[in-house]
Motif scaffolding. Structure first.
Motif, mmCIF file in Angstrom:
data_model
loop_
_atom_site.group_PDB
_atom_site.id
_atom_site.type_symbol
_atom_site.label_atom_id
_atom_site.label_comp_id
_atom_site.label_asym_id
_atom_site.label_seq_id
_atom_site.Cartn_x
_atom_site.Cartn_y
_atom_site.Cartn_z
ATOM 1 N N PRO A 762 0.826 -1.212 0.000
ATOM 2 C CA PRO A 762 0.000 0.000 0.000
ATOM 3 C C PRO A 762 0.859 1.261 0.000
ATOM 4 C CG PRO A 762 0.005 -1.008 2.170
ATOM 5 C CD PRO A 762 0.696 -1.969 1.260
ATOM 6 N N VAL A 779 -5.044 7.112 -0.027
ATOM 7 C CA VAL A 779 -4.604 5.740 0.221
ATOM 8 C C VAL A 779 -4.804 4.921 -1.040
ATOM 9 C CG1 VAL A 779 -4.938 3.663 1.620
ATOM 10 C CG2 VAL A 779 -5.255 5.928 2.643
ATOM 11 N N ARG A 780 -3.748 4.233 -1.459
ATOM 12 C CA ARG A 780 -3.840 3.306 -2.585
ATOM 13 C C ARG A 780 -3.388 1.934 -2.087
ATOM 14 N NH1 ARG A 780 -2.232 6.603 -8.059
ATOM 15 N NH2 ARG A 780 -3.113 8.602 -7.427
ATOM 16 N N ALA A 781 -4.294 0.959 -2.210
ATOM 17 C CA ALA A 781 -4.001 -0.362 -1.632
ATOM 18 C C ALA A 781 -4.797 -1.422 -2.362
ATOM 19 C CB ALA A 781 -4.334 -0.375 -0.140
ATOM 20 N N GLN A 782 -4.470 -2.669 -2.081
ATOM 21 C CA GLN A 782 -5.233 -3.794 -2.613
ATOM 22 C C GLN A 782 -6.578 -3.839 -1.893
ATOM 23 O OE1 GLN A 782 -4.078 -5.504 -5.048
ATOM 24 N NE2 GLN A 782 -5.118 -7.484 -5.159
ATOM 25 N N ASN A 813 -7.942 -2.839 -7.043
ATOM 26 C CA ASN A 813 -7.235 -1.710 -6.444
ATOM 27 C C ASN A 813 -8.206 -0.709 -5.838
ATOM 28 O OD1 ASN A 813 -4.472 -2.404 -7.378
ATOM 29 N ND2 ASN A 813 -5.421 -2.168 -9.387
ATOM 30 N N GLU A 841 0.049 4.038 6.532
ATOM 31 C CA GLU A 841 0.720 3.079 5.643
ATOM 32 C C GLU A 841 1.292 1.913 6.446
ATOM 33 O OE1 GLU A 841 4.636 3.499 3.019
ATOM 34 O OE2 GLU A 841 2.915 4.558 2.125
ATOM 35 N N LEU A 844 -1.462 -0.465 7.489
ATOM 36 C CA LEU A 844 -1.967 -1.311 6.413
ATOM 37 C C LEU A 844 -0.964 -2.388 6.021
ATOM 38 C CD1 LEU A 844 -3.695 1.297 4.069
ATOM 39 C CD2 LEU A 844 -4.731 -0.183 5.785
#
Length: 846
Positions: A762, A779-782, A813, A841, A844
């Motif tokens: 992430p 936030v960019r995450a699976q 995503n 981060e 996560l």
């Protein structure tokens, strides 16, 4: 050890010697290729010949025959051995069965896959007549051992039968190819392609050989053998890498296969596979079109000959200058001179696309061989013909593919080479980069009536991702490339600037609409500054929709459409001279006021669910409609939740903190995904009389205040949960009696996920200058169940207040933006914001 040495070792040592020689051959350092397949086939031939000779004794009229891929001498490391024991019927059945056992069992003992049969010539013919796949295998029959005359009789008879039956059998073969393509997909676009079954794969190469053997039609030969060889090389490396008989090029094996082939990386491997598949697919299209033409001609000519003496006339209808329609295809007029007319390829292509007809193979090749390059800048006619081609809609695709197959596209647009067959390792994307660009133009063609400059929309659609062939941000690179391309196409400075802006900001509207607070003047002003004019905004709106629709089902919906449309309206007002208003807490609706009063009186959460259904319209976009009216399963749900700022005695002191993780966790437990989340508050006067007036609350810690949450959610699958069950779990989550994290962990343990690719870690960052009233944490995450719950816990664990959350999920995503303030309602300082982002981060990753 040479192939001769290997063969000798196999003969001298029997089955054990063959196994050792086979292993030695497969372990040689030489790259997988035709020489290895030929050597492996020859080695196997010698071994099987030895088995047959030792077992046949004095039997006559018996032959061992290789069919299918082995018959073609194309043994991959883990290929099946396709064998036919053919006899003339004169030998006793017991002797034939004994001979078969003495051949089949040694093969099985070595663990090799075997597809075998025992037949007379008559039985083989009857089987071929009943089973088209068996007939195709026999077309490649090759003698291995025994009576050569028996094998020769089989080959002669099978080929004669095939040619006699071709008018009836070829349409059936075409149906089988189409069914297989529908089932396995198109090889040139799949991230995990089946090298054999997918359209453009090895099965199609075999089908083209069968068509050629019928003498009815033939495939375009240029590049066909090389394409087939490359796919076989990849399959060889795949077999050696995995140690299995597999044709599926899985993601986790692509790097190893690329290394085995001496290629740079997995993307280079996929690009070679896609190029080969594209060559085979185009050859198949041309070949089947020719088969159809020949069969139609055969059915019509007898009637014409009966009515007209001599040769029947050729019908040629003009379509454009130098372009005619003939026999269902587009060709060149007799007077056309492509060597003197550089615009002719585009004129012919535009006419074909507008008429919904294919370009004939002969025409495309003649144009590629004789047409002179266009001058720079292009003449106005050339630019107009390109726009006409792009504006033809769905019929643009086959015409574009024909031009690309003969290299005309890269001659017209040299920058196209960098995106041609380039894979996109994102599950959201359906196509390779180049096909996505063409598909975007196809989608944009249906939106041209919405814009004042359809030519700029179509060209921008074709170029918007052209920067993906270069390192760095593809939008930035694309802007530079677009300025150069637009100048070469002959656009003036103003139009070139507009095209460059569209390419540079083609993601601006959808990213802003789904990840930013549209009530914040800073958000709207930043978009207006980037766009600059109403005309550009209008074009960008249409390009955004076309791009999303061309990406795949997950990229566009009624929800995204409504958000983008709302943003465009606000930006348009600013561009018209209106100043965006400072955000204010909205006055509650009548329903929100009713829920707030009830929450205040009961000192507990009160909620309402409003379901809406989304259905696909003819263009593939989604329309929102009231679920009660359509009778469809609701996909989108509005959740309105009211909470008193001070709960009942004995519960936690305030609901203001912990609301986001609690509600998000409960929704995750009920398999509801969050699209947007808005938090606000109202202040209720003291001494309520049952029908009070309410006003926006400045702070959630007002004793008479009520928190209002307005969320947009969707069911992952199945039906929506009952509101009563949601409320009961919310009460337990807010008073601390429901352990959400433990419940989510139990569910994950009960339904373990299958092993797949490793997701990238992430990434959390502070969006600069995104708002004057709050700090935006992106936030960019699976995507995963409970992700929003974990993010909310991390944010509120730092004592922050989440003003709103804007959640966007693209495939696997998640890209979420959270507007947060400190306890006093102020944006965070630079250092504090960085610390918060780092903490989220780490939470996560843990």
């Amino acid at each position: 050890m040479t192939s001769t040495d290997v063969s000798t070792a196999a003969e001298d040592s029997g089955p054990g010697g063959y196994a050792a020689a086979r292993l030695s051959l497969l372990q040689q350092e030489a790259r997988p290729g035709p020489s290895r397949r030929k050597a492996l086939s020859a080695l196997t031939d010698d071994w099987l010949n030895g088995l047959f000779t030792a077992a046949a004794g004095g039997l006559r009229g018996v032959a061992l025959v290789a069919v299918g891929g082995y018959g073609r001498g194309e043994l991959s490391p883990r290929s099946d051995l396709d064998l036919l024991l053919l006899h003339d019927g004169s030998a006793p059945a017991a002797d034939i069965a004994r001979l078969a056992d003495r051949i089949w069992y040694p093969v099985w003992d070595l663990g090799l896959d075997l597809d075998h049969s025992v037949r007379t010539l008559g039985e083989a013919r009857r089987t071929a007549a009943d089973d088209l796949k068996a007939q195709l295998g026999l077309l490649d029959a090759r003698h291995l051992a025994g009576d050569l005359g028996t094998t020769a009789a089989l080959r002669t008879t099978v080929l004669a039968d095939w040619r006699n039956q071709a008018p009836k059998r070829l349409p059936h073969l075409r149906e089988l190819c189409e069914e297989r393509a529908e089932r396995a997909g198109e090889l040139q676009y799949l991230l995990e392609p089946d090298l054999k079954e997918a359209r453009g794969g090895l099965r199609d190469a075999t089908a083209l050989r069968a068509v050629a053997a019928s003498w009815l039609a033939d495939a375009p030969r240029e590049g066909l053998d090389d394409a087939r060889r490359r796919l076989l090389d990849v399959r060889d490396a795949l077999h050696l890498t995995t140690g299995r008989s597999t044709d599926r090029l899985a993601l986790q094996e692509q790097d190893q296969v690329a290394a085995a082939l001496g290629l740079l990386d997995a993307d280079t491997l996929l690009r070679q596979v896609y190029e080969s598949a594209r060559t085979l697919s185009y050859a198949a299209d041309v070949t089947w079109r020719e088969v159809g033409r020949v069969l139609r001609s055969r059915s019509v000519r007898p009637r014409l000959r009966a009515m007209l003496p001599g040769k029947p006339p050729v019908d040629r209808s003009p379509l454009a200058e130098g372009v005619v329609e003939q026999d269902g295809e587009v060709g060149l007029a007799r007077a056309a001179r492509p060597e003197r007319d550089p615009v002719l390829p585009l004129r012919a292509a535009a006419a074909a696309a507008q008429a919904g007809l294919p370009l004939s193979l002969h025409t495309v090749r003649r144009l590629a061989a004789t047409t002179r390059p266009l001058p720079t800048p292009w003449p106005a006619e050339a630019r107009d013909q390109l726009v006409t081609l792009l504006g033809a809609g769905r019929s643009t695709v086959p015409v574009w593919e024909a031009l690309e197959a003969e290299g005309l596209i890269t001659r017209l647009l040299p920058d196209w080479e960098r995106v041609r067959c380039r894979p996109q390792r994102n599950a959201v994307h359906t196509w390779t980069v180049d096909r996505h660009l063409v598909e975007t133009a196809v989608r944009a063609a249906s939106l041209t009536r919405r814009v004042s400059r359809p030519d700029l929309l179509l060209v921008a659609a074709l170029l918007h991702d052209i920067g993906k062939g270069w390192p760095g941000d593809h939008s930035v690179a694309g802007e530079i490339i677009t300025r150069d391309v637009a100048g070469r196409l002959g656009f003036d400075r103003h139009d070139t600037a507009v095209l460059a802006t569209l390419v540079r900001h083609h993601l601006l509207l959808v990213e802003t609409a789904t990840r930013r607070d549209l009530d914040d003047p800073a958000t709207v002003r930043s978009v207006a500054d980037a766009v600059g004019s109403q005309t550009t905004l209008e074009l960008l709106h249409a390009l955004t929709e076309a791009d999303a629709l061309a990406t795949g089902p997950a990229a566009w919906s009624a929800w995204r459409d409504s958000l983008v449309t709302d943003l465009v309206g606000r930006v348009g007002a600013v561009l018209a001279g209106e100043e965006p208003e400072e955000p204010a807490l909205p006055a509650p609706t009548a329903e929100q006021e009713r829920l707030a009063v009830e929450a205040y009186r009961t000192r507990g959460p009160v909620l309402a669910l409003h379901a809406r259904a989304e259905t696909l319209n003819r263009d593939g976009a989604e329309d929102a409609a009231d679920g009660a009216d359509t009778g469809q399963e609701p996909l989108g749900v509005e959740l309105v939740l009211a909470l008193p700022a001070r709960p009942a005695q004995g519960a936690r002191e305030s609901y203001a903190m912990g609301v986001l993780p609690a509600v998000a966790g409960v929704l995750a437990l009920h398999r509801l995904t969050v699209r947007t989340a808005e938090l606000s508050g109202v202040s209720l006067p003291r001494g309520l009389d049952g029908a009070p007036r309410s006003a926006p609350a400045a702070a959630a810690d007002d004793p008479a205040g009520v928190l209002l949450l307005n969320w947009r959610v969707a069911a992952e699958y199945g039906s929506l949960p009952q509101a009563a069950r949601l409320r009961a779990d919310l009460v337990r989550a807010l008073d601390g009696s429901l352990d959400i994290r433990a419940r989510l962990a139990e569910r994950d343990a009960a339904y373990p996920r299958r092993r797949g690719i490793t997701a990238p870690p992430p990434r959390v960052r502070v969006a600069p200058a995104a708002s004057h009233h709050a700090t935006v944490i992106e936030v960019r995450a699976q995507d995963a169940p409970g992700l929003l719950h974990r993010i909310g816990q991390a944010l509120e664990g730092d004592g922050l207040r989440v003003r709103s959350a804007h959640v966007s999920t693209l495939g696997a995503n998640a890209v979420d933006a959270f507007y947060v303030t400190d306890a006093g309602g102020r944006p965070l300082g630079e250092e504090e914001a960085a610390r918060v982002a780092k903490g989220v981060e780490e939470a996560l990753r843990g």
